[in-house]
Design an enzyme around this catalytic site. Structure first.
Site, PDB file in Angstrom:
ATOM      1  N   ARG A 170      -3.412 -10.249  -3.301  1.00 51.10           N
ATOM      2  CA  ARG A 170      -3.824 -11.618  -2.937  1.00 51.10           C
ATOM      3  C   ARG A 170      -2.654 -12.513  -2.517  1.00 51.10           C
ATOM      4  NH1 ARG A 170      -9.380 -11.823  -4.754  1.00 51.10           N
ATOM      5  NH2 ARG A 170      -9.961  -9.763  -4.026  1.00 51.10           N
TER       6      ARG A 170
HETATM    7  C1  LIG Z   1     -18.502 -15.519  -1.714  1.00 50.88           C
HETATM    8  C2  LIG Z   1     -17.030 -15.199  -1.626  1.00 50.88           C
HETATM    9  C3  LIG Z   1     -16.609 -13.879  -1.713  1.00 50.88           C
HETATM   10  C4  LIG Z   1     -15.246 -13.563  -1.624  1.00 50.88           C
HETATM   11  N1  LIG Z   1     -14.861 -12.244  -1.720  1.00 50.88           N
HETATM   12  C5  LIG Z   1     -13.557 -11.934  -1.582  1.00 50.88           C
HETATM   13  C6  LIG Z   1     -13.127 -10.561  -1.624  1.00 50.88           C
HETATM   14  O1  LIG Z   1     -13.908  -9.632  -1.794  1.00 50.88           O
HETATM   15  N2  LIG Z   1     -11.814 -10.300  -1.449  1.00 50.88           N
HETATM   16  C7  LIG Z   1     -10.896 -11.304  -1.224  1.00 50.88           C
HETATM   17  O2  LIG Z   1      -9.712 -10.995  -1.055  1.00 50.88           O
HETATM   18  N3  LIG Z   1     -11.260 -12.592  -1.208  1.00 50.88           N
HETATM   19  C8  LIG Z   1     -12.566 -12.932  -1.367  1.00 50.88           C
HETATM   20  N4  LIG Z   1     -12.948 -14.250  -1.323  1.00 50.88           N
HETATM   21  C9  LIG Z   1     -11.933 -15.284  -1.119  1.00 50.88           C
HETATM   22  C10 LIG Z   1     -11.762 -15.678   0.386  1.00 50.88           C
HETATM   23  O3  LIG Z   1     -12.929 -15.398   1.108  1.00 50.88           O
HETATM   24  C11 LIG Z   1     -10.633 -14.947   1.055  1.00 50.88           C
HETATM   25  O4  LIG Z   1      -9.433 -15.225   0.385  1.00 50.88           O
HETATM   26  C12 LIG Z   1     -10.494 -15.307   2.553  1.00 50.88           C
HETATM   27  O5  LIG Z   1      -9.671 -14.358   3.168  1.00 50.88           O
HETATM   28  C13 LIG Z   1      -9.976 -16.704   2.817  1.00 50.88           C
HETATM   29  O6  LIG Z   1     -10.063 -16.957   4.235  1.00 50.88           O
HETATM   30  P1  LIG Z   1     -10.421 -18.391   4.814  1.00 50.88           P
HETATM   31  O7  LIG Z   1     -10.319 -18.327   6.300  1.00 50.88           O
HETATM   32  O8  LIG Z   1     -11.700 -18.879   4.272  1.00 50.88           O
HETATM   33  O9  LIG Z   1      -9.208 -19.245   4.255  1.00 50.88           O
HETATM   34  P2  LIG Z   1      -9.211 -20.776   3.802  1.00 50.88           P
HETATM   35  O10 LIG Z   1      -9.932 -20.903   2.514  1.00 50.88           O
HETATM   36  O11 LIG Z   1      -9.623 -21.660   4.909  1.00 50.88           O
HETATM   37  O12 LIG Z   1      -7.647 -20.982   3.565  1.00 50.88           O
HETATM   38  C14 LIG Z   1      -6.941 -20.212   2.616  1.00 50.88           C
HETATM   39  C15 LIG Z   1      -5.450 -20.432   2.848  1.00 50.88           C
HETATM   40  O13 LIG Z   1      -5.083 -19.894   4.115  1.00 50.88           O
HETATM   41  C16 LIG Z   1      -4.449 -20.905   4.902  1.00 50.88           C
HETATM   42  N5  LIG Z   1      -4.793 -20.713   6.307  1.00 50.88           N
HETATM   43  C17 LIG Z   1      -6.037 -20.541   6.839  1.00 50.88           C
HETATM   44  N6  LIG Z   1      -5.921 -20.403   8.180  1.00 50.88           N
HETATM   45  C18 LIG Z   1      -4.597 -20.486   8.477  1.00 50.88           C
HETATM   46  C19 LIG Z   1      -3.844 -20.406   9.687  1.00 50.88           C
HETATM   47  N7  LIG Z   1      -4.415 -20.199  10.893  1.00 50.88           N
HETATM   48  N8  LIG Z   1      -2.499 -20.542   9.611  1.00 50.88           N
HETATM   49  C20 LIG Z   1      -1.881 -20.743   8.425  1.00 50.88           C
HETATM   50  N9  LIG Z   1      -2.533 -20.826   7.243  1.00 50.88           N
HETATM   51  C21 LIG Z   1      -3.874 -20.691   7.284  1.00 50.88           C
HETATM   52  C22 LIG Z   1      -4.988 -22.225   4.366  1.00 50.88           C
HETATM   53  O14 LIG Z   1      -4.108 -23.310   4.684  1.00 50.88           O
HETATM   54  C23 LIG Z   1      -5.048 -21.915   2.893  1.00 50.88           C
HETATM   55  O15 LIG Z   1      -3.745 -22.023   2.352  1.00 50.88           O
HETATM   56  C24 LIG Z   1     -14.309 -14.591  -1.446  1.00 50.88           C
HETATM   57  C25 LIG Z   1     -14.729 -15.926  -1.353  1.00 50.88           C
HETATM   58  C26 LIG Z   1     -16.081 -16.231  -1.452  1.00 50.88           C
HETATM   59  C27 LIG Z   1     -16.496 -17.664  -1.329  1.00 50.88           C
END
Ligand SMILES: Cc1cc2nc3c(=O)[nH]c(=O)nc-3n(C[C@H](O)[C@H](O)[C@H](O)COP(=O)(O)OP(=O)(O)OC[C@H]3O[C@@H](n4cnc5c(N)ncnc54)[C@H](O)[C@@H]3O)c2cc1C
Length: 292
Positions: A170
């Site tokens: 992570r």
């Molecule tokens: C229902 C559910 C299930 C999930 N299952 C999993 C799983 O199985 N495995 C897992 O690893 N995670 C899981 N997660 C957590 C999450 O989905 C992941 O960590 C996902 O990869 C986050 O991506 P995001 O685009 O939503 O990031 P965000 O929540 O939008 O951002 C996360 C971080 O990334 C940064 N960021 C985003 N885009 C950029 C960019 N272009 N440049 C620089 N920084 C950036 C943001 O500033 C922030 O610091 C789950 C979450 C939920 C709600």
């Protein structure tokens, strides 16, 4: 003169941020922008730098909880086509940081390239997944990443290759302001086997986490391979509720949001779980969510 003069067509003030997150909670962004091109993003970043405006990027908002008081500075959303493009070349897929991870997973399976299918059902964008090295069913995005393009606050673009990138549970070494795109090196596989595997994992995932129709989020990292959900159940907190925030019946490591909930309800719920697991089991759970 406003600091964003010349960017009025893309910058908005007091934009409610909850709609850009899975929790659907929290206050407004002081400034919010959806740039149309890489060049426009670079100019905007430089302007922020000149005026000392704090700057963040939101991806799919599945790991971010917005505080009730809102967020100071500029929040950028890379939703324009220039940031979401994907292409396939032999065993390589290139994807923009704003592209939906689910789209890239489906694309990879559609062209019979294996590796990313384990990430089926992980919400969010390619950049969000890279930043936190999203993983699922034993595979992480980092292991398939060949290179990543990033942008600095001065608008300069750098490309890191595999040897310059570090991914762990992570976490990644990517701390540049913007992740622009990535190239994945995948493995040719039998298309029927790959589709079957993706479908099976998708069904498993759906049965283990709350559905996307309700506001929800995953709370804690699994400490050294132990399931955080099992630890929470062991201390008897299954279905704990604080205000409008409740632990999911399907998986105690997820919080689901009911109407009238506040971000502070989620914060208090997280605190209670963390304290009880620490005092009864001696395990210090680490919250995966970022609170902005
Ligand atoms: C229902 C559910 C299930 C999930 N299952 C999993 C799983 O199985 N495995 C897992 O690893 N995670 C899981 N997660 C957590 C999450 O989905 C992941 O960590 C996902 O990869 C986050 O991506 P995001 O685009 O939503 O990031 P965000 O929540 O939008 O951002 C996360 C971080 O990334 C940064 N960021 C985003 N885009 C950029 C960019 N272009 N440049 C620089 N920084 C950036 C943001 O500033 C922030 O610091 C789950 C979450 C939920 C709600």
């Amino acid at each position: 003169m406003s600091w964003y003069e010349g960017f009025e067509h893309i910058v908005r003030e007091d934009e409610p941020l909850g709609t850009y997150t899975w929790f659907r909670l929290g206050g407004v962004a002081e400034f919010f922008a959806e740039p149309n091109s890489v060049d426009e993003l670079a100019q905007l970043l430089r302007r922020c730098d000149q005026h000392d405006i704090p700057f963040r990027v939101i991806g799919g908002g599945s790991r971010v909880l917005i505080s009730d008081a809102g967020v100071k500075g500029l929040v950028v959303h890379l939703s324009a086509p220039a940031f979401c493009e994907t292409s396939v070349e032999g065993s390589y897929i290139t994807a923009g940081g704003g592209a939906k991870l689910g789209h890239v997973v489906s694309l990879s399976v559609g062209v019979s390239l294996g590796g990313l299918e384990s990430l089926v059902g992980v919400p969010g964008t390619v950049a969000g997944a890279l930043k936190g090295n999203a993983d699922s069913y034993g595979a992480s995005i980092g292991q398939w990443t060949e290179s990543v393009k990033v942008m600095s606050r001065s608008g300069a673009i750098t490309e890191y290759d595999r040897d310059q990138l570090r991914f762990s549970y992570r976490q990644s070494s990517l701390d540049d302001p913007v992740i622009l795109s990535a190239r994945f090196e995948l493995e040719p596989r039998d298309p029927h086997e790959l589709t079957r595997r993706m479908q099976k994992l998708w069904i498993m995932k759906r049965s283990q986490q709350p559905s996307g129709s309700e506001g929800s989020g995953r709370i804690f990292a699994d400490p050294q391979g132990i399931s955080a959900a099992e630890l929470i159940e062991q201390v008897g907190l299954r279905s704990l509720k604080v205000g409008g925030a409740e632990l999911s019946e399907k998986n105690a490591n997820y919080v689901v949001i009911h109407s009238g909930a506040k971000t502070d309800d989620v914060r208090m719920l997280i605190e209670q779980v963390k304290n009880k697991v620490a005092s009864e089991l001696g395990v210090d759970l680490q919250c995966e969510l970022q609170i902005w």
